[in-house]
Motif scaffolding. Structure first.
Motif, PDB file in Angstrom:
ATOM      1  N   PHE A 146      36.414  47.254  33.694  1.00 40.12           N
ATOM      2  CA  PHE A 146      37.206  46.321  34.491  1.00 40.12           C
ATOM      3  C   PHE A 146      36.526  44.958  34.497  1.00 40.12           C
ATOM      4  N   LEU A 147      37.348  43.896  34.485  1.00 40.42           N
ATOM      5  CA  LEU A 147      36.852  42.534  34.645  1.00 40.42           C
ATOM      6  C   LEU A 147      37.710  41.833  35.697  1.00 40.42           C
ATOM      7  N   ASP A 148      37.103  40.883  36.404  1.00 40.00           N
ATOM      8  CA  ASP A 148      37.840  40.169  37.445  1.00 40.00           C
ATOM      9  C   ASP A 148      37.794  38.667  37.208  1.00 40.00           C
ATOM     10  N   TYR A 149      38.756  37.980  37.798  1.00 38.06           N
ATOM     11  CA  TYR A 149      38.809  36.515  37.778  1.00 38.06           C
ATOM     12  C   TYR A 149      38.955  36.060  39.217  1.00 38.06           C
ATOM     13  N   PHE A 150      37.980  35.298  39.695  1.00 36.60           N
ATOM     14  CA  PHE A 150      37.954  34.793  41.073  1.00 36.60           C
ATOM     15  C   PHE A 150      38.012  33.278  41.007  1.00 36.60           C
ATOM     16  N   ALA A 151      39.066  32.691  41.563  1.00 39.37           N
ATOM     17  CA  ALA A 151      39.239  31.236  41.508  1.00 39.37           C
ATOM     18  C   ALA A 151      39.331  30.671  42.916  1.00 39.37           C
ATOM     19  N   THR A 152      38.640  29.562  43.147  1.00 40.19           N
ATOM     20  CA  THR A 152      38.631  28.952  44.472  1.00 40.19           C
ATOM     21  C   THR A 152      38.421  27.452  44.350  1.00 40.19           C
ATOM     22  N   GLY A 153      38.720  26.728  45.426  1.00 36.85           N
ATOM     23  CA  GLY A 153      38.507  25.289  45.412  1.00 36.85           C
ATOM     24  C   GLY A 153      37.055  24.931  45.634  1.00 36.85           C
ATOM     25  N   SER A 154      36.403  25.630  46.555  1.00 33.06           N
ATOM     26  CA  SER A 154      34.992  25.410  46.850  1.00 33.06           C
ATOM     27  C   SER A 154      34.346  26.771  47.077  1.00 33.06           C
ATOM     28  N   LEU A 155      33.357  27.102  46.296  1.00 31.36           N
ATOM     29  CA  LEU A 155      32.784  28.441  46.296  1.00 31.36           C
ATOM     30  C   LEU A 155      31.967  28.710  47.551  1.00 31.36           C
ATOM     31  N   ASP A 156      32.406  29.688  48.318  1.00 35.38           N
ATOM     32  CA  ASP A 156      31.643  30.225  49.437  1.00 35.38           C
ATOM     33  C   ASP A 156      30.997  31.508  48.930  1.00 35.38           C
ATOM     34  N   VAL A 157      29.693  31.480  48.741  1.00 35.95           N
ATOM     35  CA  VAL A 157      28.995  32.592  48.105  1.00 35.95           C
ATOM     36  C   VAL A 157      29.141  33.874  48.921  1.00 35.95           C
ATOM     37  N   ASP A 158      29.086  33.764  50.240  1.00 37.88           N
ATOM     38  CA  ASP A 158      29.184  34.962  51.078  1.00 37.88           C
ATOM     39  C   ASP A 158      30.553  35.623  50.929  1.00 37.88           C
ATOM     40  N   ILE A 159      31.609  34.825  50.983  1.00 35.20           N
ATOM     41  CA  ILE A 159      32.953  35.384  50.839  1.00 35.20           C
ATOM     42  C   ILE A 159      33.143  35.966  49.446  1.00 35.20           C
ATOM     43  N   ALA A 160      32.734  35.235  48.423  1.00 38.71           N
ATOM     44  CA  ALA A 160      32.897  35.715  47.052  1.00 38.71           C
ATOM     45  C   ALA A 160      32.133  37.013  46.826  1.00 38.71           C
ATOM     46  N   ALA A 161      30.916  37.086  47.360  1.00 40.77           N
ATOM     47  CA  ALA A 161      30.113  38.305  47.205  1.00 40.77           C
ATOM     48  C   ALA A 161      30.781  39.482  47.917  1.00 40.77           C
ATOM     49  N   THR A 162      31.403  39.222  49.059  1.00 43.89           N
ATOM     50  CA  THR A 162      32.103  40.280  49.785  1.00 43.89           C
ATOM     51  C   THR A 162      33.295  40.779  48.979  1.00 43.89           C
ATOM     52  N   VAL A 163      34.039  39.848  48.397  1.00 45.66           N
ATOM     53  CA  VAL A 163      35.198  40.225  47.579  1.00 45.66           C
ATOM     54  C   VAL A 163      34.750  41.058  46.381  1.00 45.66           C
ATOM     55  N   VAL A 164      33.721  40.602  45.694  1.00 44.52           N
ATOM     56  CA  VAL A 164      33.237  41.323  44.517  1.00 44.52           C
ATOM     57  C   VAL A 164      32.654  42.672  44.924  1.00 44.52           C
ATOM     58  N   GLY A 165      32.095  42.752  46.113  1.00 38.47           N
ATOM     59  CA  GLY A 165      31.634  44.046  46.606  1.00 38.47           C
ATOM     60  C   GLY A 165      32.782  45.040  46.698  1.00 38.47           C
ATOM     61  N   GLY A 166      33.952  44.560  47.133  1.00 41.99           N
ATOM     62  CA  GLY A 166      35.135  45.409  47.167  1.00 41.99           C
ATOM     63  C   GLY A 166      35.592  45.801  45.775  1.00 41.99           C
ATOM     64  N   ILE A 167      35.499  44.871  44.838  1.00 37.17           N
ATOM     65  CA  ILE A 167      35.845  45.182  43.444  1.00 37.17           C
ATOM     66  C   ILE A 167      34.928  46.277  42.907  1.00 37.17           C
ATOM     67  N   GLY A 168      33.638  46.159  43.219  1.00 34.95           N
ATOM     68  CA  GLY A 168      32.691  47.185  42.792  1.00 34.95           C
ATOM     69  C   GLY A 168      33.009  48.541  43.401  1.00 34.95           C
ATOM     70  N   LYS A 169      33.390  48.542  44.682  1.00 36.28           N
ATOM     71  CA  LYS A 169      33.763  49.799  45.339  1.00 36.28           C
ATOM     72  C   LYS A 169      34.983  50.408  44.660  1.00 36.28           C
ATOM     73  N   GLY A 170      35.965  49.568  44.315  1.00 35.84           N
ATOM     74  CA  GLY A 170      37.150  50.057  43.617  1.00 35.84           C
ATOM     75  C   GLY A 170      36.801  50.653  42.269  1.00 35.84           C
ATOM     76  N   CYS A 171      35.880  50.026  41.565  1.00 34.71           N
ATOM     77  CA  CYS A 171      35.456  50.546  40.266  1.00 34.71           C
ATOM     78  C   CYS A 171      34.755  51.890  40.416  1.00 34.71           C
ATOM     79  N   GLU A 172      33.926  52.025  41.450  1.00 30.30           N
ATOM     80  CA  GLU A 172      33.268  53.307  41.702  1.00 30.30           C
ATOM     81  C   GLU A 172      34.299  54.395  41.988  1.00 30.30           C
ATOM     82  N   LEU A 173      35.316  54.070  42.774  1.00 27.82           N
ATOM     83  CA  LEU A 173      36.350  55.046  43.116  1.00 27.82           C
ATOM     84  C   LEU A 173      37.168  55.469  41.906  1.00 27.82           C
ATOM     85  N   SER A 174      37.314  54.567  40.949  1.00 32.20           N
ATOM     86  CA  SER A 174      38.149  54.857  39.779  1.00 32.20           C
ATOM     87  C   SER A 174      37.347  55.383  38.594  1.00 32.20           C
TER      88      SER A 174
END
Length: 352
Positions: free
Chosen positions: A108-136
């Motif tokens: 799996f690969l992801d694309y995350f686009a934003t106007g101004s990068l908030d590292v904490d929010i982005a890391a939280t989102v990618v953490g969810g992506i990682g959890k989804g990958c583990e589940l699948s």
């Protein structure tokens, strides 16, 4: 004025923080590491991601690919300030799509686009992506973080996902083997998944966004932000034991639009609406939005996230296997002759 024109500008002055991007990569490395499976070659940082096809397990391997997003469910995440589950949604919407052809998820690969990068929010989102990958069972092998000042409102972002799976050519599931008499098993959804949120938001707006209103003991917001269920492990286990004739992912368009995609010509799926309980969140949406039942069925999954079609003789075994894998399963109908070329769904009239 001339001094301002002569001032040296940087990418950061334009709104793009390269250091923040590098910090995000470091934050997500442990997430990526937890998803690694045999076949992954290399790590993060390359221009492309490498994966070795498992030829030792496949004689005629066929790659199956899928892509999707989360849609306007993201607006709900922004309003609630809850970013830990939309990554699961992203993976689920892609992986569930390739499952219907019998594919084993690979990466799996992801694309995350934003106007101004908030590292904490982005890391939280990618953490969810990682959890989804583990589940699948898929490896998170890479992605792209795009910081584009002026493209998105402050605090918002967009997501897209891309997955690749593999299936033996002789075992591709395309619905061609479905025949009259086959049985339909519905796998329970976890809620609206990631579909129909434009209508959901319209209903919420009418009700003045009652996120904290309790429904069956928990806030409406919790029902709506619940991540999309990933059916990969249970369906893969089923495919090893039962001859599955067809699978439909009940995504945008509901049962009305998605089940006919796998039903062959001159056949119709006869679905008994009384065979499963309408989850409370759908009843709530229908009441608050005064939504017609047919509109509900072609907009939302209404409690069924995936439909599996098997021969009548295999129904009991398939039912037991799916339950043992942790799914809530319902016997929702059957396939019958229609005499009409275009496949369709007939819903039996019943009081819920």
């Amino acid at each position: 004025m001339n001094e301002e024109k002569n001032e040296s500008l940087s990418y950061k002055d334009a709104g793009v923080d390269i250091e923040a991007g590098n910090s995000l990569v470091e934050r997500i490395k442990p997430v990526v590491a937890r998803t690694m499976i045999p076949g992954v070659l290399g790590g993060l940082g390359g221009f492309g991601s490498l994966f070795e096809i498992p030829l030792d397990r496949y004689r005629q391997p066929v790659l199956v690919s899928g892509t999707d997003g989360v849609g306007t469910k993201l607006k709900l995440a922004f309003e609630l300030g809850r970013h830990n589950t939309v990554g699961i949604d992203l993976v689920a919407m892609c992986i569930n799509d390739i499952l219907v052809q019998g594919a084993e998820p690979l990466y799996f690969l992801d694309y995350f686009a934003t106007g101004s990068l908030d590292v904490d929010i982005a890391a939280t989102v990618v953490g969810g992506i990682g959890k989804g990958c583990e589940l699948s069972g898929a490896a998170l092998v890479g992605g792209e973080t795009a910081e584009m000042p002026g493209m998105y409102p402050a605090g918002e972002y967009d997501l897209a996902g891309f997955c690749v799976g593999i299936v033996e050519k002789s075992r591709i599931i395309d619905g061609s083997r479905i025949e009259p008499g086959d049985r339909l098993l519905g796998l329970a959804s976890s809620g609206p998944h990631s579909n129909g949120y434009s209508l959901i938001r319209k209903i919420l707006e009418r009700e003045n966004f009652p996120y904290h209103q309790l429904l069956e003991g928990k806030p409406v917001a919790d029902h709506l932000i619940e991540p999309t269920r990933i059916y990969a492990r249970s369906v893969r286990q089923l495919l090893q034991l039962v001859d599955v004739h067809g699978i439909a992912h009940i995504t945008g368009g509901g049962i009305t639009e998605n089940l006919p995609r796998v039903i062959p010509d001159f056949s119709v799926a006869e679905v008994d609406l009384s065979s499963w309980p309408m989850p409370p969140i759908f009843s709530w949406l229908q009441e608050k939005g005064n939504v017609d039942e047919q509109e509900m069925l072609r907009t939302f999954n209404c409690g069924i996230g995936m439909v599996v079609c098997v021969a009548d003789a295999d129904e009991d075994q398939a039912f037991r296997q799916l339950e043992e894998s942790g799914e809530i399963v319902y016997r929702i109908g059957r396939v019958v002759d229609s005499g009409i070329k275009d496949p369709s769904v007939i819903f039996r009239s019943a009081d819920r």
